[in-house]
Design an enzyme around this catalytic site. Structure first.
Site, PDB file in Angstrom:
ATOM      1  N   PRO A   2       0.829  -1.209   0.000  1.00  0.00           N
ATOM      2  CA  PRO A   2       0.000   0.000   0.000  1.00  0.00           C
ATOM      3  C   PRO A   2       0.863   1.259   0.000  1.00  0.00           C
ATOM      4  O   PRO A   2       1.793   1.384   0.808  1.00  0.00           O
ATOM      5  CB  PRO A   2      -0.794  -0.130   1.301  1.00  0.00           C
ATOM      6  CG  PRO A   2      -0.831  -1.600   1.575  1.00  0.00           C
ATOM      7  CD  PRO A   2       0.483  -2.117   1.098  1.00  0.00           C
ATOM      8  N   GLU A   3       0.589   2.154  -0.920  1.00  0.00           N
ATOM      9  CA  GLU A   3       1.329   3.408  -1.014  1.00  0.00           C
ATOM     10  C   GLU A   3       0.414   4.553  -0.576  1.00  0.00           C
ATOM     11  O   GLU A   3      -0.672   4.319  -0.048  1.00  0.00           O
ATOM     12  CB  GLU A   3       1.858   3.584  -2.435  1.00  0.00           C
ATOM     13  CG  GLU A   3       2.819   2.457  -2.840  1.00  0.00           C
ATOM     14  CD  GLU A   3       3.424   2.637  -4.217  1.00  0.00           C
ATOM     15  OE1 GLU A   3       3.315   3.741  -4.797  1.00  0.00           O
ATOM     16  OE2 GLU A   3       4.019   1.668  -4.727  1.00  0.00           O
TER      17      GLU A   3
END
Length: 271
Positions: A2-3
């Site tokens: 997840p960014e």
């Protein structure tokens, strides 16, 4: 992993459900995350009220009058809002139960995420204190990136992924922003000119904003607070498209390794 868009999507999804709610129970099924979940987490949180749900880089900050939870989703983590009596799945490690019967559930198959506590300002925590500017904030600019990069021999892509330069521009979005700005990922950061850095800053803001609007990118694990995937992957220009035609010029997308990470680019459009 997840960014920033996935973390911001999560923040926006959970905030309406838990802000101003009182924590009535804490359930820790597996404390062995990247760092151990504090043993006294229940004692610290039960009876506390979630005042705000903020984000700094890829960290979520759940602030209460007593202190703050610092949450990182790691490589495979997600947060979901479910009824407190929902049967937990494998890898559902931590629950925060609220006074309205809903539960914030932390799921992390690889256990590289973290749930930490600080009684002080979380922005001063050792994990956050040295981070660079937010790419969607007023303090981020191509001019600053240009000045900081002078003399750097690091390739521009890993340079962008250095959280001390700018936060939250991970592998997917660095590749996409460099494509939009027409910059080859191997070009040395110190060799990129001011005008190109200004275009790159605009591309970073645009890519991240569009990804947030589409709920982030789901390549394997990420889901939002309701269990739905993100949809930005449907509009990726280069990432994960090796051998496919460039959407701009038709040349095949290429892949190379930079800093042990796969980088995707168009050799015709990026110089």
């Amino acid at each position: 992993m997840p960014e920033l868009p996935e973390v911001e999507t999560t923040r926006r999804g959970i905030a309406p459900h838990i802000t101003a709610r009182t924590v009535s129970a804490v359930v820790v099924r597996e404390p062995r995350l990247r760092w151990p979940v504090p043993e006294e987490l229940g004692e610290l949180l039960i009876g506390g009220v979630i005042q705000t749900v903020d984000r700094r880089a890829k960290y979520l900050l759940l602030r209460t009058e007593r202190g703050s939870l610092i949450i990182h989703l790691g490589m495979s983590g997600s947060l979901r809002i479910v009824p407190a009596d929902t049967v937990p799945r494998k890898h559902d490690h931590v629950d925060l139960v609220f006074d309205d019967g809903l539960c914030l559930r932390f799921h992390d198959p690889r256990r590289f995420g973290c749930i930490l506590w600080t009684a002080d300002d979380p922005l001063d925590h050792v994990l956050l204190a040295s981070l660079g500017p937010e790419p969607l904030g007023a303090s981020f600019s191509g001019d600053d990136l240009y000045r900081a990069s002078r003399g750097s021999k690091t390739a521009i892509k890993p340079y962008l992924m250095d959280g001390k330069q700018v936060v939250g521009v991970g592998n997917i979005y660095a590749s996409e922003a460099l494509f939009r700005a027409g910059i080859h990922p191997q070009r040395k950061a110190g060799a990129v000119g001011l005008d190109r850095y200004r275009a790159l800053a605009d591309a970073i803001r645009a890519v991240l904003s569009e990804a947030i609007a589409q709920g982030g990118t789901t390549l394997r694990d990420f889901v939002n607070e309701s269990g739905s995937p993100g949809y930005f992957q449907q509009t990726l220009n280069v990432y994960g498209r090796e051998g496919e035609p460039c959407r701009r010029c038709g040349a095949p997308i290429r892949q190379l390794k930079l800093g042990q990470r796969a980088s995707y680019y168009c050799a015709h459009c990026q110089r």
